[in-house]
Design an enzyme around this catalytic site. Structure first.
Site, short mmCIF file in Angstrom:
data_model
loop_
_atom_site.label_atom_id
_atom_site.label_comp_id
_atom_site.label_asym_id
_atom_site.label_seq_id
_atom_site.Cartn_x
_atom_site.Cartn_y
_atom_site.Cartn_z
N GLY A 104 -43.95 41.39 8.04
CA GLY A 104 -43.42 40.13 7.53
C GLY A 104 -42.98 40.12 6.08
O GLY A 104 -42.08 39.38 5.71
N GLU A 157 -47.89 39.53 0.40
CA GLU A 157 -48.00 38.99 1.76
C GLU A 157 -46.94 37.92 1.97
O GLU A 157 -46.61 37.17 1.04
CB GLU A 157 -49.38 38.34 1.96
CG GLU A 157 -50.37 39.16 2.75
CD GLU A 157 -50.03 39.28 4.24
OE1 GLU A 157 -48.86 39.08 4.62
OE2 GLU A 157 -50.93 39.60 5.02
N ASP A 158 -46.42 37.84 3.17
CA ASP A 158 -45.48 36.76 3.46
C ASP A 158 -46.23 35.44 3.68
O ASP A 158 -45.84 34.41 3.15
CB ASP A 158 -44.59 37.11 4.66
CG ASP A 158 -45.39 37.53 5.89
OD1 ASP A 158 -46.52 38.01 5.70
OD2 ASP A 158 -44.89 37.39 7.01
N ASP A 171 -52.67 32.56 6.54
CA ASP A 171 -52.96 31.47 7.48
C ASP A 171 -54.49 31.29 7.51
O ASP A 171 -55.06 30.63 6.65
CB ASP A 171 -52.38 31.88 8.83
CG ASP A 171 -52.40 30.79 9.87
OD1 ASP A 171 -53.13 29.80 9.69
OD2 ASP A 171 -51.69 30.90 10.89
N THR A 172 -55.16 31.93 8.46
CA THR A 172 -56.62 31.85 8.47
C THR A 172 -57.22 32.60 7.27
O THR A 172 -58.33 32.32 6.85
CB THR A 172 -57.20 32.49 9.75
OG1 THR A 172 -56.88 33.88 9.77
CG2 THR A 172 -56.66 31.82 11.00
N GLY A 173 -56.49 33.59 6.77
CA GLY A 173 -56.98 34.40 5.66
C GLY A 173 -57.71 35.65 6.13
O GLY A 173 -58.09 36.49 5.31
N THR A 197 -56.64 38.32 7.79
CA THR A 197 -55.91 39.57 7.52
C THR A 197 -56.03 39.95 6.06
O THR A 197 -56.37 41.09 5.72
CB THR A 197 -54.41 39.39 7.88
OG1 THR A 197 -54.29 38.92 9.21
CG2 THR A 197 -53.65 40.69 7.72
N LEU A 198 -55.77 39.00 5.19
CA LEU A 198 -55.79 39.29 3.75
C LEU A 198 -57.21 39.62 3.27
O LEU A 198 -57.39 40.54 2.46
CB LEU A 198 -55.24 38.09 2.96
CG LEU A 198 -55.18 38.27 1.45
CD1 LEU A 198 -54.35 39.49 1.06
CD2 LEU A 198 -54.62 37.01 0.79
N LYS A 218 -50.99 28.56 4.07
CA LYS A 218 -51.36 27.42 4.92
C LYS A 218 -52.83 27.11 4.66
O LYS A 218 -53.72 27.56 5.39
CB LYS A 218 -51.20 27.82 6.40
CG LYS A 218 -49.80 27.78 6.94
CD LYS A 218 -49.92 27.90 8.45
CE LYS A 218 -48.64 28.19 9.13
NZ LYS A 218 -48.85 28.43 10.58
N PHE A 262 -45.65 26.27 12.73
CA PHE A 262 -45.28 27.68 12.80
C PHE A 262 -44.01 27.91 12.00
O PHE A 262 -42.97 27.33 12.29
CB PHE A 262 -45.11 28.12 14.26
CG PHE A 262 -45.38 29.58 14.43
CD1 PHE A 262 -46.68 30.04 14.55
CD2 PHE A 262 -44.35 30.49 14.41
CE1 PHE A 262 -46.95 31.40 14.68
CE2 PHE A 262 -44.60 31.85 14.54
CZ PHE A 262 -45.90 32.30 14.68
N ASP A 306 -41.76 35.97 11.71
CA ASP A 306 -41.23 35.97 13.08
C ASP A 306 -42.01 35.06 14.01
O ASP A 306 -43.12 34.61 13.71
CB ASP A 306 -41.30 37.39 13.65
CG ASP A 306 -42.72 37.78 14.04
OD1 ASP A 306 -43.64 37.61 13.21
OD2 ASP A 306 -42.92 38.24 15.18
N ARG A 333 -36.76 36.85 11.98
CA ARG A 333 -37.09 37.47 10.68
C ARG A 333 -35.88 37.51 9.75
O ARG A 333 -36.00 37.52 8.54
CB ARG A 333 -37.59 38.91 10.88
CG ARG A 333 -38.94 39.04 11.55
CD ARG A 333 -39.47 40.46 11.37
NE ARG A 333 -40.51 40.82 12.31
CZ ARG A 333 -41.82 40.60 12.14
NH1 ARG A 333 -42.22 39.98 11.05
NH2 ARG A 333 -42.70 40.97 13.03
C1 PRP Z 1 -48.96 37.69 9.76
C2 PRP Z 1 -48.77 37.69 8.25
C3 PRP Z 1 -50.13 38.00 7.73
C4 PRP Z 1 -51.04 37.43 8.80
C5 PRP Z 1 -51.64 36.15 8.29
O1 PRP Z 1 -48.82 39.01 10.19
O2 PRP Z 1 -47.82 38.63 7.83
O3 PRP Z 1 -50.34 39.39 7.57
O4 PRP Z 1 -50.25 37.19 9.96
O5 PRP Z 1 -52.49 35.58 9.25
P1 PRP Z 1 -54.01 35.27 8.97
O6 PRP Z 1 -54.13 34.70 7.57
O7 PRP Z 1 -54.38 34.23 10.03
O8 PRP Z 1 -54.80 36.52 9.14
P2 PRP Z 1 -48.61 39.38 11.73
O9 PRP Z 1 -49.90 39.87 12.29
O10 PRP Z 1 -47.96 38.23 12.43
O11 PRP Z 1 -47.63 40.61 11.66
P3 PRP Z 1 -46.13 40.74 11.11
O12 PRP Z 1 -46.21 40.62 9.59
O13 PRP Z 1 -45.71 42.09 11.55
O14 PRP Z 1 -45.29 39.63 11.69
#
Ligand code: PRP
Length: 184
Positions: A51, A106-107, A110-112, A114-115, A138, A159, A166, A172
């Protein structure tokens, strides 16, 4: 030029513009200035694929300080539009970040989840500093408390697609941020 605008408009059926190209350009420039103010000796940007590729490309070109770039890929969403909460390392960095001034790009946060995972992974690799810039935050959806040093836009739930983001790999390429609207 017109051809690309037309293609983007056609593909964007089912969306409404949330943040225009001009608003994005202004905000990205301001983020680049803030990052360079905090990193006068240069910064190592780590883009989170997929992203962040559009945001990082514009951000890096707006930066007056020296930059280097690497990419990492983590996936928590798969083909669905809600977070599974499971974070997978799909592609690791190519170079060491030990002793370097690092900014995660990061793009969207959301929930945080991943980060938070990524910050833990990278902090363990002993960078000189570790900061994060995200284009879209978010905040109402956050499940973990985590530091985000530079935020482009804070939005409510919904969304968001375009500018790298995407929905099932679509949208994208849109040069603006858009919100998916339900089919009638
Ligand atoms: C998206 C976005 C972040 C993550 C955020 O990635 O790029 O990495 O979700 O979500 P979270 O805060 O709830 O964890 P995604 O997994 O959709 O992959 P992409 O970047 O390849 O679209």
């Amino acid at each position: 030029m017109d051809r690309y605008v037309t293609l983007a408009s056609l593909t964007a059926q089912g969306t409404e513009v949330l943040i225009t190209e001009a608003q994005l350009a202004d905000r990205v420039r301001a983020l680049a200035e803030a990052i360079c103010r905090d990193h006068p000796h240069g910064v190592h940007l780590i883009g989170v694929l997929k992203g962040a590729f559009v945001f990082l490309a514009d951000l890096a070109r707006a930066m007056a300080c020296e930059t280097t770039t690497d990419f990492i890929a983590l996936s928590s969403y798969g083909p669905h539009t809600s977070s599974s909460g499971e974070v997978q390392l799909l592609k690791d960095l190519e170079s060491s970040i030990e002793g370097r001034a690092v900014v995660i790009v990061e793009d969207i946060v959301d929930t945080g989840l991943t980060l938070a995972s990524l910050q833990t992974i990278l902090r363990a690799r002993s960078p000189a500093s570790l900061r994060t810039v995200c284009l879209v935050s978010k905040t109402s959806r956050r499940q973990v408390d985590l530091p985000i040093d530079y935020v482009g836009f804070s939005i409510d739930d919904g969304f968001v697609v375009g500018y790298g983001l995407d929905a099932g790999e679509r949208y994208r390429h849109l040069p603006y941020l858009a919100r998916l609207v339900p089919e009638p």
